[in-house]
Design a protein around this motif. Structure first.
Motif, mmCIF file in Angstrom:
data_model
loop_
_atom_site.group_PDB
_atom_site.id
_atom_site.type_symbol
_atom_site.label_atom_id
_atom_site.label_comp_id
_atom_site.label_asym_id
_atom_site.label_seq_id
_atom_site.Cartn_x
_atom_site.Cartn_y
_atom_site.Cartn_z
ATOM 1 N N PRO A 90 -15.639 -38.612 -20.893
ATOM 2 C CA PRO A 90 -14.514 -38.463 -21.825
ATOM 3 C C PRO A 90 -14.917 -37.966 -23.208
ATOM 4 O O PRO A 90 -14.091 -37.464 -23.953
ATOM 5 C CB PRO A 90 -13.926 -39.881 -21.910
ATOM 6 N N GLU A 91 -16.214 -38.090 -23.542
ATOM 7 C CA GLU A 91 -16.640 -37.582 -24.859
ATOM 8 C C GLU A 91 -17.493 -36.335 -24.714
ATOM 9 O O GLU A 91 -18.255 -35.969 -25.612
ATOM 10 C CB GLU A 91 -17.373 -38.694 -25.616
ATOM 11 N N GLY A 92 -17.409 -35.715 -23.557
ATOM 12 C CA GLY A 92 -18.070 -34.421 -23.358
ATOM 13 C C GLY A 92 -19.461 -34.484 -22.756
ATOM 14 O O GLY A 92 -20.023 -33.440 -22.407
ATOM 15 N N ALA A 93 -20.043 -35.683 -22.615
ATOM 16 C CA ALA A 93 -21.393 -35.765 -22.049
ATOM 17 C C ALA A 93 -21.343 -35.485 -20.542
ATOM 18 O O ALA A 93 -20.405 -35.891 -19.860
ATOM 19 C CB ALA A 93 -21.973 -37.153 -22.301
ATOM 20 N N ARG A 94 -22.383 -34.804 -20.061
ATOM 21 C CA ARG A 94 -22.432 -34.487 -18.634
ATOM 22 C C ARG A 94 -23.233 -35.547 -17.899
ATOM 23 O O ARG A 94 -24.111 -36.201 -18.470
ATOM 24 C CB ARG A 94 -23.095 -33.128 -18.425
ATOM 25 N N GLY A 95 -22.952 -35.717 -16.627
ATOM 26 C CA GLY A 95 -23.691 -36.688 -15.823
ATOM 27 C C GLY A 95 -23.707 -36.267 -14.363
ATOM 28 O O GLY A 95 -22.971 -35.359 -13.959
ATOM 29 N N THR A 96 -24.574 -36.917 -13.594
ATOM 30 C CA THR A 96 -24.651 -36.632 -12.160
ATOM 31 C C THR A 96 -24.720 -37.962 -11.419
ATOM 32 O O THR A 96 -25.424 -38.880 -11.846
ATOM 33 C CB THR A 96 -25.928 -35.812 -11.839
ATOM 34 N N LEU A 97 -23.988 -38.050 -10.340
ATOM 35 C CA LEU A 97 -24.011 -39.266 -9.523
ATOM 36 C C LEU A 97 -24.504 -38.911 -8.125
ATOM 37 O O LEU A 97 -24.087 -37.885 -7.562
ATOM 38 C CB LEU A 97 -22.608 -39.870 -9.430
ATOM 39 N N GLU A 98 -25.386 -39.754 -7.578
ATOM 40 C CA GLU A 98 -25.871 -39.519 -6.209
ATOM 41 C C GLU A 98 -25.077 -40.411 -5.264
ATOM 42 O O GLU A 98 -24.598 -41.469 -5.653
ATOM 43 C CB GLU A 98 -27.351 -39.876 -6.133
ATOM 44 N N TYR A 99 -24.985 -39.963 -4.028
ATOM 45 C CA TYR A 99 -24.236 -40.785 -3.072
ATOM 46 C C TYR A 99 -24.879 -40.758 -1.682
ATOM 47 O O TYR A 99 -25.586 -39.808 -1.341
ATOM 48 C CB TYR A 99 -22.775 -40.310 -2.969
ATOM 49 N N ASP A 100 -24.602 -41.814 -0.916
ATOM 50 C CA ASP A 100 -24.887 -41.789 0.523
ATOM 51 C C ASP A 100 -23.602 -41.501 1.299
ATOM 52 O O ASP A 100 -23.626 -40.921 2.374
ATOM 53 C CB ASP A 100 -25.470 -43.136 0.973
ATOM 54 N N ARG A 101 -22.495 -41.958 0.736
ATOM 55 C CA ARG A 101 -21.169 -41.645 1.295
ATOM 56 C C ARG A 101 -20.289 -41.182 0.142
ATOM 57 O O ARG A 101 -20.347 -41.757 -0.953
ATOM 58 C CB ARG A 101 -20.503 -42.862 1.933
ATOM 59 N N LEU A 102 -19.461 -40.182 0.427
ATOM 60 C CA LEU A 102 -18.579 -39.647 -0.620
ATOM 61 C C LEU A 102 -17.138 -39.653 -0.118
ATOM 62 O O LEU A 102 -16.874 -39.230 1.016
ATOM 63 C CB LEU A 102 -19.004 -38.208 -0.942
ATOM 64 N N VAL A 103 -16.224 -40.125 -0.957
ATOM 65 C CA VAL A 103 -14.792 -40.031 -0.638
ATOM 66 C C VAL A 103 -14.146 -39.175 -1.718
ATOM 67 O O VAL A 103 -14.192 -39.527 -2.902
ATOM 68 C CB VAL A 103 -14.117 -41.427 -0.618
ATOM 69 N N LEU A 104 -13.568 -38.067 -1.321
ATOM 70 C CA LEU A 104 -12.889 -37.190 -2.280
ATOM 71 C C LEU A 104 -11.394 -37.474 -2.241
ATOM 72 O O LEU A 104 -10.743 -37.311 -1.196
ATOM 73 C CB LEU A 104 -13.155 -35.724 -1.935
ATOM 74 N N ALA A 105 -10.853 -37.925 -3.355
ATOM 75 C CA ALA A 105 -9.434 -38.296 -3.419
ATOM 76 C C ALA A 105 -8.878 -37.838 -4.764
ATOM 77 O O ALA A 105 -8.339 -38.635 -5.533
ATOM 78 C CB ALA A 105 -9.297 -39.804 -3.251
ATOM 79 N N VAL A 106 -9.020 -36.537 -5.029
ATOM 80 C CA VAL A 106 -8.710 -36.035 -6.377
ATOM 81 C C VAL A 106 -7.256 -35.596 -6.561
ATOM 82 O O VAL A 106 -6.884 -35.137 -7.642
ATOM 83 C CB VAL A 106 -9.658 -34.877 -6.782
ATOM 84 N N GLY A 107 -6.435 -35.741 -5.529
ATOM 85 C CA GLY A 107 -5.003 -35.515 -5.705
ATOM 86 C C GLY A 107 -4.620 -34.061 -5.935
ATOM 87 O O GLY A 107 -5.249 -33.137 -5.401
ATOM 88 N N SER A 108 -3.600 -33.864 -6.775
ATOM 89 C CA SER A 108 -3.033 -32.522 -6.929
ATOM 90 C C SER A 108 -2.682 -32.243 -8.389
ATOM 91 O O SER A 108 -2.696 -33.150 -9.224
ATOM 92 C CB SER A 108 -1.772 -32.420 -6.071
ATOM 93 N N VAL A 109 -2.353 -30.994 -8.646
ATOM 94 C CA VAL A 109 -1.974 -30.568 -10.005
ATOM 95 C C VAL A 109 -0.674 -29.761 -9.906
ATOM 96 O O VAL A 109 -0.215 -29.440 -8.798
ATOM 97 C CB VAL A 109 -3.098 -29.722 -10.667
ATOM 98 N N ASN A 110 -0.081 -29.421 -11.052
ATOM 99 C CA ASN A 110 1.175 -28.654 -11.040
ATOM 100 C C ASN A 110 1.009 -27.320 -10.323
ATOM 101 O O ASN A 110 -0.001 -26.639 -10.487
ATOM 102 C CB ASN A 110 1.621 -28.351 -12.478
ATOM 103 N N LYS A 111 2.048 -26.954 -9.572
ATOM 104 C CA LYS A 111 2.020 -25.636 -8.925
ATOM 105 C C LYS A 111 2.737 -24.631 -9.827
ATOM 106 O O LYS A 111 3.825 -24.910 -10.327
ATOM 107 C CB LYS A 111 2.747 -25.708 -7.586
ATOM 108 N N LEU A 112 2.097 -23.486 -10.017
ATOM 109 C CA LEU A 112 2.720 -22.426 -10.808
ATOM 110 C C LEU A 112 3.250 -21.365 -9.865
ATOM 111 O O LEU A 112 2.710 -21.176 -8.775
ATOM 112 C CB LEU A 112 1.673 -21.772 -11.708
ATOM 113 N N LEU A 113 4.301 -20.683 -10.259
ATOM 114 C CA LEU A 113 4.743 -19.509 -9.511
ATOM 115 C C LEU A 113 4.608 -18.333 -10.468
ATOM 116 O O LEU A 113 4.657 -18.525 -11.690
ATOM 117 C CB LEU A 113 6.193 -19.667 -9.063
ATOM 118 N N PRO A 114 4.423 -17.128 -9.945
ATOM 119 C CA PRO A 114 4.224 -16.001 -10.873
ATOM 120 C C PRO A 114 5.515 -15.562 -11.562
ATOM 121 O O PRO A 114 6.018 -14.469 -11.344
ATOM 122 C CB PRO A 114 3.673 -14.898 -9.952
ATOM 123 N N VAL A 115 6.060 -16.418 -12.385
ATOM 124 C CA VAL A 115 7.281 -16.095 -13.135
ATOM 125 C C VAL A 115 6.886 -15.893 -14.598
ATOM 126 O O VAL A 115 6.294 -16.800 -15.204
ATOM 127 C CB VAL A 115 8.310 -17.250 -13.021
#
Ligand SMILES: Cc1cc2nc3c(=O)[nH]c(=O)nc-3n(C[C@H](O)[C@H](O)[C@H](O)COP(=O)(O)OP(=O)(O)OC[C@H]3O[C@@H](n4cnc5c(N)ncnc54)[C@H](O)[C@@H]3O)c2cc1C
Length: 463
Positions: A90-115
């Protein structure tokens, strides 16, 4: 014995439930880390209507998932070979996380149409900042309209256009009309103002993807409230002064709410794995093919619908919540706890909260309307909320007996909630490092950018 590292990315309906399941089933063998940009799970962004306070619909992650390590940040890369996820804090610092199991549950964002003009002049309704912005903006428009000398300006500020009559747009328009009617009542000198809400959809009916009976009930409630429902209609162009509809009519307005749907979070496209309309393809066990250690669920995953062979489960909270449970159980199974299972779920019905005592619902296929549907809808939400139930119930009761608080705090500005963003859960903030280098106060930058970029989200430079 060494403990397995399980990393869950995203703490929405799917990720939150997966974390809760895993820490119950595999807590003796797994360390569960949850990576999420906010420290809360967002239930319903009903705050825009002014019936709930923002913190009511946010459930503290560390308060309700005590055996999970919370890392605040936004994933921006997944290395499937090295089994790492990179992120920005949240303050701009970068990090890396290691995993043995990964669950991706990042959801969705607004859909744009070319208007043309929509990305610049419309606002979405996907996350908390947008909901806060909309409530403030709508309140401000009524206040500015009440003080306006020019009748045309007053009319434009009191006109609110919502595009997309799915459950989001329908709820926004239904509750928005109630909110603005209440706000106008607080302007004793300008009682003559009549807020005008328009709900547009290209489809032939509101709630086109839901049961027709829900659609009929919602349509009736909207029209009775005075919302102009226009089906088979859309926007051709958005400008600073209003919207041009596809039938050639120009509507003067300062408010365009874009609810045409969502698209999967772009993070999953960067994995280089097969996608289905932008969603990460998984098997019925929620596993990413070729990577038994990687699972995905919720809006960001294309999960085969075993109840409707050949199709994928829709992007709804109902599915995301249940998929989170299965993902949690299957990760645990992959670590030696229990058997893995395939995801199968039949829709249990839908509820649409239309504000006041009104709702449309079809629990277990039984169509309901009016106050009974309202009670079922709110009862369902209370049961489903993983925290804050008493506070939410208290807010609803107070809303039924007290007038709404008609103030705008003005903390979330138009430029900080752009429609086209991969992070609707975060309001954009000024880059204060850059500002310090330029010797400017970040707050001043905020004002400057606001003034230059308001468009339909404008505050007219008065606040
Ligand atoms: C206004 C509105 C009303 C809705 N009403 C209903 C309804 O009545 N019924 C229904 O069934 N569905 C409804 N939905 C849809 C429902 O909210 C979604 O289907 C559901 O939230 C999907 O769950 P999810 O866990 O996949 O994603 P989300 O709940 O969106 O959670 C995704 C999480 O991932 C985090 N995240 C995103 N990107 C990253 C990243 N790069 N790194 C780390 N974390 C990240 C987000 O901050 C968030 O916490 C509604 C949606 C909206 C916007």
């Amino acid at each position: 014995m060494s403990r397995s590292r399980v990393l869950i990315v995203g703490a929405g309906f799917a990720g939150y439930r997966a974390a809760r399941m895993l820490t119950r089933v595999a807590r003796h063998t797994a360390d569960v880390t949850l990576l999420n940009p906010t420290d809360y799970f967002l239930y319903l962004p009903q705050v825009a209507a002014g019936t709930l306070e923002p913190r009511r619909v946010t459930v503290s992650l560390s308060g309700t998932l005590p055996r999970t390590r919370l890392v605040l940040g936004e994933a921006d890369g997944v290395d499937l070979d090295r089994r790492t996820v990179s992120y920005v804090g949240p303050e701009g610092a970068r990090g890396t996380l290691e995993y043995d199991r990964l669950v991706l549950a990042v959801g969705s964002v607004n859909k744009l149409l070319p208007v043309p003009g929509v990305a610049e002049h419309a606002h979405g309704f996907r996350g908390m900042p947008e909901a806060l912005y909309l409530r403030d903006h709508v309140t401000r428009q009524i206040e500015l309209a009440a003080a306006a000398d020019d009748p045309a300006d007053c009319r434009a500020r009191c006109t609110f256009v919502v595009v997309g009559a799915g459950y989001t747009g329908t709820e926004v328009a239904a509750q928005g009309q109630l909110l603005t009617d209440a706000l106008v009542r607080k302007q004793p000198l300008r009682r003559g103002i009549r807020p005008r809400w328009m709900l547009l959809d290209i489809a032939p009916r509101v709630l086109p993807e839901l049961d027709e009976r829900l659609s009929r009930t919602s349509d009736r409630v909207l029209r009775e409230r005075g919302v102009e429902v226009r089906t088979g209609a859309s926007v051709k162009e958005a400008t600073r002064d209003g919207v041009l509809l596809d039938d050639g009519e120009f509507v003067d307005t300062r408010t365009l709410v874009w609810c045409v749907g969502v698209r999967p979070d772009p993070l999953v496209a960067g994995l280089g794995r097969p996608l289905e309309r932008g969603r990460l393809l998984v098997d019925p066990f929620l596993n990413v093919p070729g990577h038994p250690e990687v699972f995905a669920c919720g809006d960001a995953a294309a999960v085969p619908d075993l109840e409707k062979p050949g199709s994928y489960t829709p992007m709804t909270a109902q599915h995301a919540w249940r998929q989170g449970r299965v993902a949690g159980l299957n990760v645990a199974a992959s670590l030696g706890h229990g058997e893995r299972r395939s995801y199968r779920h039949k829709d249990l019905g839908f509820t649409v909260d239309l504000g006041g005592a009104q709702a449309a619902a079809n629990p277990l296929g039984v169509p309901l309307s009016g106050p009974l549907a309202g009670a079922v809808t709110r009862g369902y939400h209370l049961a489903a909320l993983p925290g804050n139930r008493v506070r939410v119930a208290a807010d609803w009761i107070l809303d039924a007996v007290l007038p709404r608080q008609a103030v705008q705090l003005g903390l979330v500005r138009s430029w900080s909630v752009p429609l086209d963003t991969a992070s609707p859960e975060l309001a954009r903030v000024p880059d204060d490092t850059e500002d310090r280098n330029r010797g400017q106060d970040p707050g001043r930058v905020q004002d400057r950018q606001d003034g230059g970029n308001e468009g339909n989200g404008g505050n007219g430079g008065t606040s």
